[in-house]
Design a protein around this motif. Structure first.
Motif, mmCIF file in Angstrom:
data_model
loop_
_atom_site.group_PDB
_atom_site.id
_atom_site.type_symbol
_atom_site.label_atom_id
_atom_site.label_comp_id
_atom_site.label_asym_id
_atom_site.label_seq_id
_atom_site.Cartn_x
_atom_site.Cartn_y
_atom_site.Cartn_z
ATOM 1 N N GLN B 13 38.806 39.798 53.864
ATOM 2 C CA GLN B 13 38.549 41.209 53.617
ATOM 3 C C GLN B 13 37.125 41.402 53.101
ATOM 4 O OE1 GLN B 13 41.162 42.856 55.151
ATOM 5 N NE2 GLN B 13 41.408 44.193 53.367
ATOM 6 N N PRO B 14 36.494 42.529 53.431
ATOM 7 C CA PRO B 14 35.157 42.810 52.874
ATOM 8 C C PRO B 14 35.266 43.308 51.426
ATOM 9 C CG PRO B 14 35.821 44.553 54.367
ATOM 10 C CD PRO B 14 36.882 43.522 54.443
ATOM 11 N N VAL B 15 34.199 43.078 50.681
ATOM 12 C CA VAL B 15 34.114 43.620 49.326
ATOM 13 C C VAL B 15 34.301 45.133 49.367
ATOM 14 C CG1 VAL B 15 32.535 44.041 47.405
ATOM 15 C CG2 VAL B 15 32.637 41.792 48.446
ATOM 16 N N GLN B 62 42.113 43.401 34.994
ATOM 17 C CA GLN B 62 41.397 43.139 36.233
ATOM 18 C C GLN B 62 41.576 44.342 37.142
ATOM 19 O OE1 GLN B 62 43.574 39.665 37.323
ATOM 20 N NE2 GLN B 62 45.390 40.728 36.640
ATOM 21 N N ASN B 63 41.027 44.256 38.321
ATOM 22 C CA ASN B 63 41.154 45.393 39.243
ATOM 23 C C ASN B 63 42.343 45.235 40.170
ATOM 24 O OD1 ASN B 63 40.004 43.275 40.742
ATOM 25 N ND2 ASN B 63 39.214 44.751 42.233
ATOM 26 N N LEU B 64 43.309 44.418 39.798
ATOM 27 C CA LEU B 64 44.520 44.251 40.578
ATOM 28 C C LEU B 64 45.658 44.989 39.899
ATOM 29 C CD1 LEU B 64 44.272 40.407 41.259
ATOM 30 C CD2 LEU B 64 43.693 42.246 42.852
ATOM 31 N N SER B 65 46.671 45.335 40.682
ATOM 32 C CA SER B 65 47.880 45.940 40.149
ATOM 33 C C SER B 65 49.067 45.371 40.894
ATOM 34 C CB SER B 65 47.846 47.466 40.286
ATOM 35 O OG SER B 65 47.783 47.834 41.650
ATOM 36 N N ALA B 66 50.246 45.538 40.327
ATOM 37 C CA ALA B 66 51.453 45.036 40.964
ATOM 38 C C ALA B 66 52.522 46.103 40.905
ATOM 39 C CB ALA B 66 51.929 43.757 40.289
ATOM 40 N N SER B 67 53.439 46.033 41.848
ATOM 41 C CA SER B 67 54.568 46.959 41.859
ATOM 42 C C SER B 67 55.806 46.232 42.339
ATOM 43 C CB SER B 67 54.270 48.166 42.756
ATOM 44 O OG SER B 67 54.093 47.749 44.096
ATOM 45 N N LEU B 82 36.833 42.673 44.867
ATOM 46 C CA LEU B 82 35.593 42.053 44.411
ATOM 47 C C LEU B 82 35.500 40.645 44.993
ATOM 48 C CD1 LEU B 82 35.942 42.910 40.609
ATOM 49 C CD2 LEU B 82 34.719 44.234 42.352
ATOM 50 N N LEU B 83 34.289 40.101 45.028
ATOM 51 C CA LEU B 83 34.130 38.725 45.505
ATOM 52 C C LEU B 83 34.996 37.767 44.696
ATOM 53 C CD1 LEU B 83 30.269 38.448 46.094
ATOM 54 C CD2 LEU B 83 32.069 38.409 47.840
ATOM 55 N N VAL B 111 37.302 37.050 50.192
ATOM 56 C CA VAL B 111 36.575 38.321 50.119
ATOM 57 C C VAL B 111 35.111 38.032 50.417
ATOM 58 C CG1 VAL B 111 36.014 40.321 48.706
ATOM 59 C CG2 VAL B 111 38.203 39.153 48.397
ATOM 60 N N LEU B 112 34.565 38.706 51.429
ATOM 61 C CA LEU B 112 33.192 38.444 51.862
ATOM 62 C C LEU B 112 32.268 39.605 51.515
ATOM 63 C CD1 LEU B 112 33.996 36.983 55.381
ATOM 64 C CD2 LEU B 112 33.499 35.721 53.283
#
Lengths: 112, 112
Positions: B13-15, B62-67, B82-83, B111-112
């Protein structure tokens, strides 16, 4: 808090060599102790476990004994094979805790 | 017996793009579920765990979330990658009397 300290390696051995991976822990109470193995590109698999002092876990030629007096759970194998090349994680879990606490893992490479 | 499916197996995935990783389990009901990340050359980092539908505990900011929209489904998301989000993402569930964790096959995210 709870913690696990293990050899980080990487370690390279020749086939049929003896393997020891040291693991010590810090925890309140009487945790269960585990060794997990991760083969390249895969998820973790439970290798063996011990749930009380002096218990010995064993599987696939690997052994580890729960030593409460030294708070250790060292992993041993008498004769490693190329197929044992993997990353090995030591872990603990206190009764009633929702979390497993892992060491940082040790990469083992076995050469023919 | 219990089975964990993780989808997709690999992802590039792209940044700045969004992310959705899915974990579904079979052969058990109301399991405790976990998301771990394993960055290259590093150990396991617990990201989130869930003890039931709609119940999420976050371990690190962090910039992650879970459900957890269903009993046997656990989703990891991000609005903008993010990278540093690159890594191997593992889903796990508790199993057995001593709550050893059983791991899925993982998703490799670049992540590129």
């Amino acid at each position: 808090g709870d913690s696990v300290t293990q050899m980080e390696g990487p370690v390279t051995l020749s086939e049929e060599a003896f393997l020891t991976i040291n693991c010590t822990y810090t925890a309140t109470g009487y945790p269960s102790l585990f060794w997990y193995v991760q083969y390249p590109g895969e998820g973790l698999q439970l290798l063996l476990k011990a749930t009380k002092a002096d218990d010995k876990g064993s599987n696939k030629g690997f052994e580890a004994t729960y030593r409460k007096e030294t708070t250790s759970f060292h992993l041993e194998k008498g004769s490693v094979q190329v197929s044992d090349s993997a990353v090995y994680f030591c872990a603990l879990r206190r009764i009633g805790s929702e979390k497993l606490v892992f060491g940082k893992g040790m990469k083992l490479t076995v050469n023919p | 017996s219990q089975t964990i499916h993780q989808w997709p197996a690999t992802l590039v995935q792209p940044v700045g793009s969004p992310l959705s990783l899915e974990c579904t389990v079979e052969g058990t009901s109301n399991p405790n579920l976990y998301w771990y990340r394993q960055a290259a050359g590093r150990g396991l980092q617990l990201l989130f765990y869930s003890v039931g539908i709609g119940q999420i505990s976050s371990e690190v900011p962090q910039n992650l979330s879970a459900s957890r929209p269903q009993d046997r489904q656990f989703i990891l998301s991000s609005k903008k990658l993010l990278l540093s989000d690159s890594g191997f993402y593992l889903c796990a569930l508790d199993r057995g009397v001593y709550n050893e964790q059983f791991f899925g096959p993982g998703t490799r995210l670049t992540v590129l």
